[in-house]
Design an enzyme around this catalytic site. Structure first.
Site, PDB file in Angstrom:
ATOM      1  N   LYS A 103      36.698  -2.077  22.518  1.00  0.00           N
ATOM      2  CA  LYS A 103      38.261  -1.441  22.044  1.00  0.00           C
ATOM      3  C   LYS A 103      38.930  -1.201  23.452  1.00  0.00           C
ATOM      4  O   LYS A 103      38.277  -0.686  24.516  1.00  0.00           O
ATOM      5  CB  LYS A 103      37.975  -0.237  20.943  1.00  0.00           C
ATOM      6  CG  LYS A 103      38.137   0.871  21.556  1.00  0.00           C
ATOM      7  CD  LYS A 103      39.199   1.802  21.053  1.00  0.00           C
ATOM      8  CE  LYS A 103      39.627   2.837  21.855  1.00  0.00           C
ATOM      9  NZ  LYS A 103      40.310   4.123  21.448  1.00  0.00           N
ATOM     10  N   GLU A 159      44.270  -2.309  20.246  1.00  0.00           N
ATOM     11  CA  GLU A 159      44.780  -1.363  19.909  1.00  0.00           C
ATOM     12  C   GLU A 159      46.347  -0.914  20.591  1.00  0.00           C
ATOM     13  O   GLU A 159      46.402  -0.217  21.525  1.00  0.00           O
ATOM     14  CB  GLU A 159      43.851  -0.110  19.986  1.00  0.00           C
ATOM     15  CG  GLU A 159      44.357   1.138  19.477  1.00  0.00           C
ATOM     16  CD  GLU A 159      43.518   2.196  19.846  1.00  0.00           C
ATOM     17  OE1 GLU A 159      42.418   2.132  20.015  1.00  0.00           O
ATOM     18  OE2 GLU A 159      43.867   3.569  19.333  1.00  0.00           O
ATOM     19  N   ARG A 215      27.140  17.158  24.934  1.00  0.00           N
ATOM     20  CA  ARG A 215      27.976  16.199  24.370  1.00  0.00           C
ATOM     21  C   ARG A 215      26.778  15.046  23.441  1.00  0.00           C
ATOM     22  O   ARG A 215      27.271  14.550  22.619  1.00  0.00           O
ATOM     23  CB  ARG A 215      28.317  15.080  25.618  1.00  0.00           C
ATOM     24  CG  ARG A 215      29.457  15.735  26.188  1.00  0.00           C
ATOM     25  CD  ARG A 215      30.215  14.806  27.102  1.00  0.00           C
ATOM     26  NE  ARG A 215      29.634  14.365  28.270  1.00  0.00           N
ATOM     27  CZ  ARG A 215      29.602  14.959  29.632  1.00  0.00           C
ATOM     28  NH1 ARG A 215      30.233  16.062  29.715  1.00  0.00           N
ATOM     29  NH2 ARG A 215      28.740  14.501  30.527  1.00  0.00           N
ATOM     30  N   LYS A 243      43.615  -2.483  15.638  1.00  0.00           N
ATOM     31  CA  LYS A 243      43.914  -1.248  15.570  1.00  0.00           C
ATOM     32  C   LYS A 243      45.187  -0.642  15.693  1.00  0.00           C
ATOM     33  O   LYS A 243      45.375  -0.111  16.837  1.00  0.00           O
ATOM     34  CB  LYS A 243      42.723  -0.517  16.377  1.00  0.00           C
ATOM     35  CG  LYS A 243      42.593   0.973  16.200  1.00  0.00           C
ATOM     36  CD  LYS A 243      41.079   1.608  16.610  1.00  0.00           C
ATOM     37  CE  LYS A 243      41.310   2.995  16.686  1.00  0.00           C
ATOM     38  NZ  LYS A 243      39.984   3.540  16.867  1.00  0.00           N
TER      39      LYS A 243
HETATM   40  P1  13P Z   1      42.436   8.708  16.213  1.00  0.00           P
HETATM   41  O1  13P Z   1      41.722   8.526  14.694  1.00  0.00           O
HETATM   42  O2  13P Z   1      41.784  10.109  16.424  1.00  0.00           O
HETATM   43  O3  13P Z   1      43.632   8.655  16.490  1.00  0.00           O
HETATM   44  O4  13P Z   1      41.385   7.857  17.063  1.00  0.00           O
HETATM   45  C1  13P Z   1      41.505   6.777  17.167  1.00  0.00           C
HETATM   46  C2  13P Z   1      40.948   6.107  18.436  1.00  0.00           C
HETATM   47  O5  13P Z   1      41.698   5.245  19.144  1.00  0.00           O
HETATM   48  C3  13P Z   1      39.634   6.432  19.053  1.00  0.00           C
HETATM   49  O6  13P Z   1      38.788   5.321  19.320  1.00  0.00           O
END
Ligand code: 13P
Length: 363
Positions: A146, A187, A56, A229
């Site tokens: 986030k 988000e 990783r 987001k």
């Molecule tokens: P994706 O662009 O793969 O949907 O990922 C966005 C996300 O939320 C990861 O932080």
């Protein structure tokens, strides 16, 4: 209920605002590499590598040490383990990013659990010890966080309960982050899963965003020091009617205009399973759409920035340079798209047109 409340101190407001604005500076966006250990394990398995801490680390080192990555990447979202990892020469990942003028951030949600007595809907966990964890990440050099709440469209979902829960959880999270000096990236992710059309996707997205911004206001979140987001408004993965980037852009910006205050400095889209090229074309069309756009509109992609990198790296040190070049191709293309200056097909990537969709995708 009293109408009394206080905003963050002016000093804290200034700090949050300047971080949020720097993240959405013109031509820049976010590289999301906050896959959980389980999530990245699945990606490592596709190239025959063991899901070990070192593998990783090797993968993320490849991303963070790519030359010129800061040209179009203003910020990186990390996963807990990555905050404490180092490059081969012993420099912490965070210091490597800081030297490149890239702002480190952190995923702070603890993933989803079922919302009982609903149609397979979920709620996102992690509020209990959030203030303490935010303070620790801030000490380590993170400047934003986030938190993702997924919602699924079907005939009877998302339910009002799930929407209300998402709004409340995101608002609690955002207020806690700000009180600890981190910019919250909010988000609410209306998933691509399903056969709904773009009209239904737009209706649901509008209802969800309106609920989220009412809750952020209820919780006295300082909008100028926050980012959104969201998903783009697209038809469901299994919908027979496929819309053009221009139609997607119109539906997306219309939904945002109806629900997102102009005080929010920027909107950083997730890619949600779109192919790399699709995500770039849609972002470009969004920035070209002839509507008011009071916020920066840019990318915060995971899969749509990394699919070609995974394919090219294939776990081999000898491929690191080539894989880094693939990353830069995508960040450049999306940097242009965030200004509405990308030409269709101008950047050819190793996995450019391959769909990144998986139902019930787990980060
Ligand atoms: P994706 O662009 O793969 O949907 O990922 C966005 C996300 O939320 C990861 O932080």
């Amino acid at each position: 209920m009293t109408t009394y409340f206080s905003y963050p101190s002016v000093e804290l407001q200034n700090e949050l605002r300047s971080t949020a604005e720097a993240i959405v500076a013109p031509g820049k966006g976010i590289l999301a590499v906050d896959e959980t250990n389980e999530g990245i394990g699945k990606l490592l398995a596709t190239i025959g590598l063991e899901n070990s801490e070192n593998n990783r680390r090797r993968y993320r080192q490849l991303l963070f040490t790519a030359e010129d990555v800061s040209e179009n990447v203003s910020a990186v979202i990390l996963f807990h383990e990555t905050v404490y990892q180092k490059t081969d020469d012993g420099s912490s990942f965070i210091s490597v990013l800081q030297k490149k003028n890239i702002i480190p951030g952190i995923k702070v949600d603890k993933d989803v659990v079922p919302l009982p007595f609903t149609e397979d809907e979920v709620t996102t966990q992690g509020l209990d010890d959030l203030a303490k964890r935010c303070a620790e990440y801030k000490k380590q050099g993170c400047r934003f966080a986030k938190w993702r709440c997924p919602l699924r469209i079907s005939e009877r979902t998302p339910s009002l309960l799930a929407i209300e829960d998402t709004a409340r959880v995101l608002a609690r999270y955002a207020a806690i982050c700000q009180s600890e000096g981190l910019v919250p990236i909010v988000e609410p992710d209306v998933l691509l899963d399903g056969d709904h059309d773009i009209v239904r996707a737009q209706n649901v997205t509008e209802i969800v965003l309106a609920a989220v911004y009412k809750a952020l206001n209820d919780h006295h979140v300082f909008l100028e020091g926050s980012l959104l987001k969201p998903n783009m408004v697209t038809p469901g993965q299994n919908c027979k009617v496929r819309n053009s980037p221009q139609e997607i852009a119109l539906a997306t910006v219309t939904a945002l205009l109806r629900t997102i205050p102009a005080a929010v400095p920027g909107i950083t889209f997730l890619s949600g399973g779109q192919s790399e090229e699709e995500a770039t074309l849609n972002l470009n069309a969004i920035n070209q759409v002839p509507l008011k756009k009071p916020w920066a509109l840019t990318f915060s992609y995971g899969r749509a920035l990394q699919a070609s990198v995974w394919k090219t790296w294939a776990g081999k040190d000898a491929n690191v340079k080539k894989a880094q070049e693939e990353l830069i191709k995508r960040t450049k293309a999306n940097g242009l798209a965030s200004m509405g200056k990308y030409e269709s097909g101008a950047v050819l990537s190793a996995a450019g047109n391959k769909s990144n969709f998986k139902s019930n995708y787990k980060y």
